[in-house]
Write a protein that holds these residues in place. Structure first.
Motif, PDB file in Angstrom:
ATOM      1  N   GLN A 145       0.829  -1.204   0.000  1.00  0.00           N
ATOM      2  CA  GLN A 145       0.000   0.000   0.000  1.00  0.00           C
ATOM      3  C   GLN A 145       0.867   1.260   0.000  1.00  0.00           C
ATOM      4  N   ILE A 146       1.883   1.283   0.861  1.00  0.00           N
ATOM      5  CA  ILE A 146       2.789   2.432   0.920  1.00  0.00           C
ATOM      6  C   ILE A 146       3.501   2.605  -0.416  1.00  0.00           C
ATOM      7  N   ALA A 147       3.961   1.489  -0.999  1.00  0.00           N
ATOM      8  CA  ALA A 147       4.692   1.561  -2.261  1.00  0.00           C
ATOM      9  C   ALA A 147       3.817   2.124  -3.380  1.00  0.00           C
ATOM     10  N   GLU A 148       2.561   1.686  -3.460  1.00  0.00           N
ATOM     11  CA  GLU A 148       1.673   2.156  -4.521  1.00  0.00           C
ATOM     12  C   GLU A 148       1.341   3.634  -4.359  1.00  0.00           C
ATOM     13  N   LEU A 149       1.038   4.060  -3.123  1.00  0.00           N
ATOM     14  CA  LEU A 149       0.707   5.461  -2.888  1.00  0.00           C
ATOM     15  C   LEU A 149       1.921   6.357  -3.125  1.00  0.00           C
ATOM     16  N   ALA A 150       3.100   5.875  -2.742  1.00  0.00           N
ATOM     17  CA  ALA A 150       4.325   6.644  -2.984  1.00  0.00           C
ATOM     18  C   ALA A 150       4.594   6.773  -4.476  1.00  0.00           C
ATOM     19  N   GLN A 151       4.322   5.701  -5.221  1.00  0.00           N
ATOM     20  CA  GLN A 151       4.545   5.743  -6.672  1.00  0.00           C
ATOM     21  C   GLN A 151       3.566   6.711  -7.342  1.00  0.00           C
ATOM     22  N   ASP A 152       2.326   6.770  -6.830  1.00  0.00           N
ATOM     23  CA  ASP A 152       1.362   7.741  -7.348  1.00  0.00           C
ATOM     24  C   ASP A 152       1.914   9.163  -7.232  1.00  0.00           C
ATOM     25  N   ALA A 153       2.483   9.481  -6.075  1.00  0.00           N
ATOM     26  CA  ALA A 153       3.050  10.823  -5.861  1.00  0.00           C
ATOM     27  C   ALA A 153       4.295  11.034  -6.710  1.00  0.00           C
ATOM     28  N   GLN A 154       5.056   9.982  -6.909  1.00  0.00           N
ATOM     29  CA  GLN A 154       6.323  10.106  -7.641  1.00  0.00           C
ATOM     30  C   GLN A 154       6.105  10.461  -9.100  1.00  0.00           C
ATOM     31  N   ILE A 155       5.022   9.994  -9.696  1.00  0.00           N
ATOM     32  CA  ILE A 155       4.800  10.253 -11.124  1.00  0.00           C
ATOM     33  C   ILE A 155       4.039  11.546 -11.364  1.00  0.00           C
ATOM     34  N   MET A 156       3.684  12.253 -10.299  1.00  0.00           N
ATOM     35  CA  MET A 156       3.003  13.540 -10.472  1.00  0.00           C
ATOM     36  C   MET A 156       3.923  14.522 -11.190  1.00  0.00           C
ATOM     37  N   GLU A 157       3.348  15.287 -12.102  1.00  0.00           N
ATOM     38  CA  GLU A 157       4.121  16.254 -12.867  1.00  0.00           C
ATOM     39  C   GLU A 157       3.988  17.670 -12.325  1.00  0.00           C
ATOM     40  N   SER A 158       3.014  17.910 -11.452  1.00  0.00           N
ATOM     41  CA  SER A 158       2.836  19.238 -10.855  1.00  0.00           C
ATOM     42  C   SER A 158       2.342  19.069  -9.423  1.00  0.00           C
ATOM     43  N   ARG A 159       2.609  20.080  -8.611  1.00  0.00           N
ATOM     44  CA  ARG A 159       2.217  20.034  -7.207  1.00  0.00           C
ATOM     45  C   ARG A 159       0.705  20.080  -7.102  1.00  0.00           C
ATOM     46  N   PRO A 160       0.076  19.065  -6.505  1.00  0.00           N
ATOM     47  CA  PRO A 160      -1.388  19.065  -6.399  1.00  0.00           C
ATOM     48  C   PRO A 160      -1.862  20.098  -5.383  1.00  0.00           C
ATOM     49  N   TYR A 161      -3.050  20.633  -5.626  1.00  0.00           N
ATOM     50  CA  TYR A 161      -3.634  21.587  -4.701  1.00  0.00           C
ATOM     51  C   TYR A 161      -4.561  20.860  -3.736  1.00  0.00           C
ATOM     52  N   GLY A 162      -4.845  21.533  -2.620  1.00  0.00           N
ATOM     53  CA  GLY A 162      -5.743  20.941  -1.641  1.00  0.00           C
ATOM     54  C   GLY A 162      -5.019  20.003  -0.701  1.00  0.00           C
ATOM     55  N   ARG A 163      -5.782  19.450   0.226  1.00  0.00           N
ATOM     56  CA  ARG A 163      -5.199  18.601   1.262  1.00  0.00           C
ATOM     57  C   ARG A 163      -5.639  17.143   1.140  1.00  0.00           C
ATOM     58  N   ARG A 164      -6.095  16.775  -0.028  1.00  0.00           N
ATOM     59  CA  ARG A 164      -6.456  15.376  -0.234  1.00  0.00           C
ATOM     60  C   ARG A 164      -5.216  14.507  -0.106  1.00  0.00           C
ATOM     61  N   THR A 165      -5.346  13.424   0.628  1.00  0.00           N
ATOM     62  CA  THR A 165      -4.220  12.505   0.749  1.00  0.00           C
ATOM     63  C   THR A 165      -4.094  11.687  -0.534  1.00  0.00           C
ATOM     64  N   GLN A 166      -2.964  11.017  -0.661  1.00  0.00           N
ATOM     65  CA  GLN A 166      -2.757  10.184  -1.840  1.00  0.00           C
ATOM     66  C   GLN A 166      -3.780   9.049  -1.891  1.00  0.00           C
TER      67      GLN A 166
END
Length: 564
Positions: free
Chosen positions: A419-440
């Motif tokens: 679970q940690i690995a998948e959520l971390a990978q989601d953040a890693q492939i982001m191309e721009s800083r997301p807005y708001g406080r939604r968690t991964q």
């Protein structure tokens, strides 16, 4: 008192400072015009700008070499700090705070030098330092005002000459190099004239302090009422407002410091004789410490909730310095009691200004990596279970903590916890800083809840990756509809249930990991779609119709520009 040499008129000063300002303005413009993040350009621009500003305040015919050397030194220091900040890029977190610390160092160093601290050390008379702080502020304000009036006059002259068909003034104004020279020269000339009138400026600053001291009475009463209500309420309202509590409390503490010193002034002879104002100054001096303590508690609650971050560490430093002032004032009040407390406060101001100046310089240098400190704290919170994998802020590691944060995120991608690995990978492939406080985890949940219809696995994954970044598009639900193949890949319409979101066109290439938003330019798809006001809704009927190419329709009505 201030020596007569500093108050003497120097006819050449306005001309020297006008030339210095004009040259510095032109140099900064040429160096930063089309700025491409080259460290040496930033360093030279900072050297010219801060060196010129320091020259304007310290240059005098007495000890000309010494004052010019100090101004050059300020420029070199700020140039070095600018070089380090730009050269670091996004590899270090909070470089803008480090540069601000350098600016704060310069602001404190100038009046200390003017008062002769480099010679007299702690024996420097407080009255001289106080005089230079306030006259510098008044001089800078007056120079800015003159510069603004000069621009207004220039526009007025343009309007006058344009009546007879002469547009040369407007052409000059629209030329960047002329504007830079004009701004620098007018500011420098005005500063030179005002610095030649320090005797008058000294009288004016007493008027300014008198006006400030009038504000001390209502402000002190309001702060006292606030603290009493807060204490009797148990602080509940404050703890529920931790987002804004710390900066508001610190700002109020700074206000207490400024207004109390406006009443106390530089010696007892010039101190306000009004018993009401003296009482207000006493109240304000007492209130600095509780305000900073409450700010510390508020920040502590936020750190306990969310852990360390570079900006929170900078906030802690600001709180620590403010608390030092509050404690020093309480000690001064205890030692001096009602008779001589103001004298202890003045002495504390000088000593703490020197200490703060040194701390600001140290913080401006890359000696401490607050991003690395924050990343270690965040990982420790995750590993200890203090924050769950779903609530952990992976995006902060990716965007806010510099290279240290990205290294930590890379380690989480390789975590044995799937679970940690998948959520971390989601953040890693982001191309721009997301807005708001939604968690991964929230982003992944929203992306998984989409209606993907008959999209294939590659298109589904690419659209999900886009939605995880652009979370507001589908926060209330979305539907993805395939519009068929194009030369670049599969074209997909993304329709949101939110009334304020318009349909999006996404393109998924054969090897795309993330869908690319499209827009229409010259009849062709290129990036994010430019859609006129039209229907939306995830439940609408979607189709493509020929129209000088094709066009997105929803429920039979056009919802985009035509494209090919």
């Amino acid at each position: 008192m201030v020596s007569q040499g500093l108050l003497a008129d120097w006819p050449l000063r306005p001309w020297i400072l006008a030339a210095t300002g004009g040259i510095a303005g032109l140099g900064v413009y040429e160096l930063l015009d089309g700025f491409t993040a080259e460290p040496w350009r930033a360093a030279l621009a900072a050297l010219l700008f801060f060196g010129a500003v320091a020259t304007g305040f310290v240059l005098r015919p007495q000890n000309l070499i010494e004052t010019a050397g100090f101004a050059l030194g300020v420029g070199v220091v700020m140039g070095g700090i600018a070089y380090l900040a730009v050269n670091a890029g996004d590899s270090r977190a909070g470089e803008e705070f480090a540069f601000a610390a350098g600016v704060f160092f310069s602001i404190l160093a100038i009046p200390l030098f003017q008062a002769g601290f480099h010679r007299k050390r702690l024996a420097t008379p407080y009255a001289e330092t106080h005089f230079h702080v306030w006259t510098d502020a008044v001089s800078a304000g007056g120079a800015f005002l003159f510069m603004g009036l000069s621009w207004m006059l220039l526009w007025l002259l343009h309007g006058l000459f344009s009546l007879i068909g002469i547009e040369i003034i407007e052409e000059l104004i629209e030329t960047g190099w002329f504007s830079a020279i004009f701004a620098g020269a007018t500011f420098g000339a005005a500063l030179g004239v005002l610095r030649n009138q320090l005797g008058i400026i000294g009288t004016l600053q007493r008027v300014v302090m008198l006006v400030f001291s009038l504000l001390a009475v209502p402000f002190g009463l309001a702060i006292m009422i606030f603290l009493v209500i807060l204490l009797f309420s148990g602080g509940g309202a404050l703890w529920e407002a931790t987002d804004s509590a710390t900066p508001v409390l610190l700002t109020c503490a700074v206000g207490c410091f400024i207004l109390s010193n406006a009443v106390v002034r530089d010696d007892d002879e010039h101190r306000s004789g009004s018993a009401v104002m003296q009482a207000a100054a006493l109240v304000l001096a007492v209130c600095i410490l509780p305000l900073t303590v409450f700010a510390a508690i508020s920040m502590g609650i936020r750190i306990d909730q969310y852990g360390l971050a570079p900006e929170r560490i900078w906030a802690l430093i600001a709180i620590a310095i403010s608390t030092a002032y509050g404690l020093a004032y309480w000690v001064g009040l205890a030692l001096g009691r009602l008779g001589a407390w103001s004298d202890y406060i003045r002495r504390a101001n000088l000593h703490l200004a020197v200490v703060t100046c040194g701390i600001a310089l140290i913080l401006a240098l890359p000696l401490l990596d607050f991003g690395a400190i924050s990343a270690r704290d965040q990982i420790a919170r995750l590993e200890s279970g203090e924050v769950s994998a779903e609530d952990f802020d992976y995006a902060a590691l990716r965007w806010d903590f510099g290279e240290a944060g990205r290294d930590a995120l890379e380690e989480l991608v390789a975590s044995p916890d799937q679970q940690i690995a998948e959520l971390a990978q989601d953040a890693q492939i982001m191309e721009s800083r997301p807005y708001g406080r939604r968690t991964q985890a929230d982003r992944r949940e929203i992306a998984e809840a989409l209606d993907y219809g008959d999209l294939g696995e590659t298109a589904r994954a690419a659209v999900a990756a886009y939605v995880r970044d652009e979370i507001f598009q589908c926060a209330e639900g979305c539907r993805a509809v395939s519009l068929g193949q194009t030369d670049g890949g599969e074209l997909i319409a993304l329709l949101s249930d939110a009334e304020y979101e318009r349909p999006k066109l996404l393109l998924v290439g054969p090897d795309s990991e993330k869908a690319v938003p499209q827009f229409v330019r010259d009849g062709r798809l290129m990036g994010d779609v430019a859609i006129e006001e039209g229907p939306g809704g995830a439940g609408g009927q979607v189709e493509l119709r020929p129209f000088e190419g094709q066009q997105l329709y929803v429920d039979g009505k056009p919802a985009s520009e035509p494209f090919k």
